[in-house]
Write a protein that holds these residues in place. Structure first.
Motif, PDB file in Angstrom:
ATOM      1  N   ASN A   1      -7.768 -21.408   0.920  1.00 23.65           N
ATOM      2  CA  ASN A   1      -6.650 -22.048   1.603  1.00 23.65           C
ATOM      3  C   ASN A   1      -5.493 -21.061   1.822  1.00 23.65           C
ATOM      4  N   LEU A   2      -4.474 -21.503   2.542  1.00 23.44           N
ATOM      5  CA  LEU A   2      -3.348 -20.645   2.901  1.00 23.44           C
ATOM      6  C   LEU A   2      -2.595 -20.150   1.672  1.00 23.44           C
ATOM      7  N   ALA A   3      -2.387 -21.019   0.689  1.00 20.72           N
ATOM      8  CA  ALA A   3      -1.660 -20.608  -0.521  1.00 20.72           C
ATOM      9  C   ALA A   3      -2.386 -19.457  -1.210  1.00 20.72           C
ATOM     10  N   ASN A   4      -3.691 -19.547  -1.342  1.00 19.99           N
ATOM     11  CA  ASN A   4      -4.460 -18.477  -1.982  1.00 19.99           C
ATOM     12  C   ASN A   4      -4.477 -17.210  -1.126  1.00 19.99           C
ATOM     13  N   GLN A   5      -4.502 -17.377   0.182  1.00 12.75           N
ATOM     14  CA  GLN A   5      -4.454 -16.209   1.065  1.00 12.75           C
ATOM     15  C   GLN A   5      -3.127 -15.466   0.917  1.00 12.75           C
ATOM     16  N   LEU A   6      -2.040 -16.210   0.755  1.00 17.47           N
ATOM     17  CA  LEU A   6      -0.734 -15.583   0.549  1.00 17.47           C
ATOM     18  C   LEU A   6      -0.704 -14.809  -0.777  1.00 17.47           C
ATOM     19  N   THR A   7      -1.324 -15.371  -1.802  1.00 17.52           N
ATOM     20  CA  THR A   7      -1.388 -14.686  -3.095  1.00 17.52           C
ATOM     21  C   THR A   7      -2.201 -13.399  -2.973  1.00 17.52           C
ATOM     22  N   LEU A   8      -3.338 -13.467  -2.301  1.00 20.17           N
ATOM     23  CA  LEU A   8      -4.158 -12.271  -2.102  1.00 20.17           C
ATOM     24  C   LEU A   8      -3.422 -11.229  -1.254  1.00 20.17           C
ATOM     25  N   PHE A   9      -2.670 -11.688  -0.282  1.00 15.99           N
ATOM     26  CA  PHE A   9      -1.862 -10.781   0.533  1.00 15.99           C
ATOM     27  C   PHE A   9      -0.846 -10.050  -0.341  1.00 15.99           C
ATOM     28  N   ARG A  10      -0.224 -10.777  -1.277  1.00 17.61           N
ATOM     29  CA  ARG A  10       0.737 -10.168  -2.191  1.00 17.61           C
ATOM     30  C   ARG A  10       0.075  -9.066  -3.010  1.00 17.61           C
ATOM     31  N   ILE A  11      -1.133  -9.300  -3.474  1.00 14.38           N
ATOM     32  CA  ILE A  11      -1.861  -8.275  -4.230  1.00 14.38           C
ATOM     33  C   ILE A  11      -2.192  -7.078  -3.333  1.00 14.38           C
ATOM     34  N   ALA A  12      -2.548  -7.351  -2.086  1.00 14.40           N
ATOM     35  CA  ALA A  12      -2.858  -6.269  -1.144  1.00 14.40           C
ATOM     36  C   ALA A  12      -1.625  -5.414  -0.841  1.00 14.40           C
ATOM     37  N   LEU A  13      -0.439  -5.967  -1.016  1.00 13.01           N
ATOM     38  CA  LEU A  13       0.786  -5.210  -0.774  1.00 13.01           C
ATOM     39  C   LEU A  13       1.054  -4.166  -1.864  1.00 13.01           C
ATOM     40  N   ILE A  14       0.415  -4.298  -3.030  1.00 11.99           N
ATOM     41  CA  ILE A  14       0.687  -3.379  -4.141  1.00 11.99           C
ATOM     42  C   ILE A  14       0.357  -1.930  -3.779  1.00 11.99           C
ATOM     43  N   PRO A  15      -0.858  -1.624  -3.293  1.00 13.15           N
ATOM     44  CA  PRO A  15      -1.104  -0.221  -2.926  1.00 13.15           C
ATOM     45  C   PRO A  15      -0.204   0.257  -1.788  1.00 13.15           C
ATOM     46  N   LEU A  16       0.154  -0.641  -0.875  1.00 17.93           N
ATOM     47  CA  LEU A  16       1.075  -0.273   0.197  1.00 17.93           C
ATOM     48  C   LEU A  16       2.438   0.097  -0.389  1.00 17.93           C
ATOM     49  N   LEU A  17       2.911  -0.670  -1.362  1.00 18.74           N
ATOM     50  CA  LEU A  17       4.177  -0.361  -2.022  1.00 18.74           C
ATOM     51  C   LEU A  17       4.135   1.036  -2.642  1.00 18.74           C
ATOM     52  N   VAL A  18       3.071   1.339  -3.340  1.00 19.40           N
ATOM     53  CA  VAL A  18       2.942   2.654  -3.978  1.00 19.40           C
ATOM     54  C   VAL A  18       2.950   3.756  -2.927  1.00 19.40           C
ATOM     55  N   LEU A  19       2.173   3.574  -1.884  1.00 20.91           N
ATOM     56  CA  LEU A  19       2.093   4.578  -0.821  1.00 20.91           C
ATOM     57  C   LEU A  19       3.453   4.809  -0.172  1.00 20.91           C
ATOM     58  N   VAL A  20       4.114   3.732   0.210  1.00 20.67           N
ATOM     59  CA  VAL A  20       5.410   3.840   0.881  1.00 20.67           C
ATOM     60  C   VAL A  20       6.450   4.457  -0.051  1.00 20.67           C
ATOM     61  N   PHE A  21       6.434   4.075  -1.315  1.00 19.16           N
ATOM     62  CA  PHE A  21       7.405   4.584  -2.283  1.00 19.16           C
ATOM     63  C   PHE A  21       7.359   6.108  -2.378  1.00 19.16           C
ATOM     64  N   TYR A  22       6.172   6.679  -2.296  1.00 20.74           N
ATOM     65  CA  TYR A  22       6.010   8.125  -2.452  1.00 20.74           C
ATOM     66  C   TYR A  22       6.047   8.911  -1.143  1.00 20.74           C
ATOM     67  N   LEU A  23       6.321   8.254  -0.039  1.00 25.61           N
ATOM     68  CA  LEU A  23       6.462   8.996   1.211  1.00 25.61           C
ATOM     69  C   LEU A  23       7.667   9.949   1.105  1.00 25.61           C
ATOM     70  N   PRO A  24       7.544  11.148   1.622  1.00 26.80           N
ATOM     71  CA  PRO A  24       8.619  12.141   1.466  1.00 26.80           C
ATOM     72  C   PRO A  24       9.735  12.003   2.514  1.00 26.80           C
ATOM     73  N   PHE A  25      10.185  10.791   2.741  1.00 28.70           N
ATOM     74  CA  PHE A  25      11.230  10.547   3.723  1.00 28.70           C
ATOM     75  C   PHE A  25      12.308   9.662   3.096  1.00 28.70           C
TER      76      PHE A  25
END
Length: 188
Positions: free
Chosen positions: A2-26
């Protein structure tokens, strides 16, 4: 799924993106990492709203939602500890992560006893989470060397969150204390 679970999974998918963006040299990696974390924080609120409003609560969602929250906060704090490499930052970060471990274990143990309701999430816990999110967003958004005033705002908010974290942990432990101190086979 369902949509609620998809939103939770999306939040987990954002974790590697957060790490990647955090370490960008800009310089813009700071506000962008704050934006990624903010999106995750909004989905935390949104998935709960959707689950309640549209009766989409599931055992999978009940398990995964708090895991996603704790992962996102822990990862953000670990990233920030590297950026704010000092004891003044590490102390509240350790308090927040340590409390999450203790309370997660306590809730699991109380659930095994059939008494999970006595350690259910309270208003104080929700307020604590809000303060954590605000502190982390502020700390992610600004380079601590270039914006010392924002760093101070982030630290003050993080210490407020750590104080609320300890307070809520004490409340949860007090609620569970009779079970924690019961002799084996005897409950009160």
């Amino acid at each position: 799924m369902n949509l609620a679970n998809q939103l939770t999974l999306f939040r987990i998918a954002l974790i590697p993106l957060l790490v990647l963006v955090f370490y960008l040299p800009f310089d813009w990696s700071y506000p962008l990492s704050a934006a990624v974390f903010t999106i995750a924080a909004v989905t935390d609120w949104l998935d709960g709203y959707v689950a309640r409003r549209y009766d989409q609560s599931t055992p999978f969602g009940a398990f995964l939602d708090p895991v996603a929250d704790k992962l996102m906060v822990a990862v953000a704090l670990v990233l920030l500890v590297g950026d704010h490499a000092n004891a003044w930052f590490a102390i509240p970060a350790v308090i927040i992560v340590g409390r999450e471990i203790v309370i997660s274990a306590l809730r699991e143990w109380m659930a095994e006893l059939g008494k999970r309701a006595s350690v259910a999430v309270s208003f104080l816990g929700k307020f604590k989470t809000t303060m954590q999110m605000v502190a982390i967003i502020v700390l992610l958004a600004f380079n601590p060397d270039q914006y010392p005033n924002w760093r101070l705002v982030g630290y003050v908010t993080l210490y407020l969150a750590a104080g609320l974290t300890l307070w809520s942990m004490i409340i949860y432990l007090k609620a569970a204390w009779p079970e924690l101190m019961a002799e084996e086979g005897v409950t009160k």
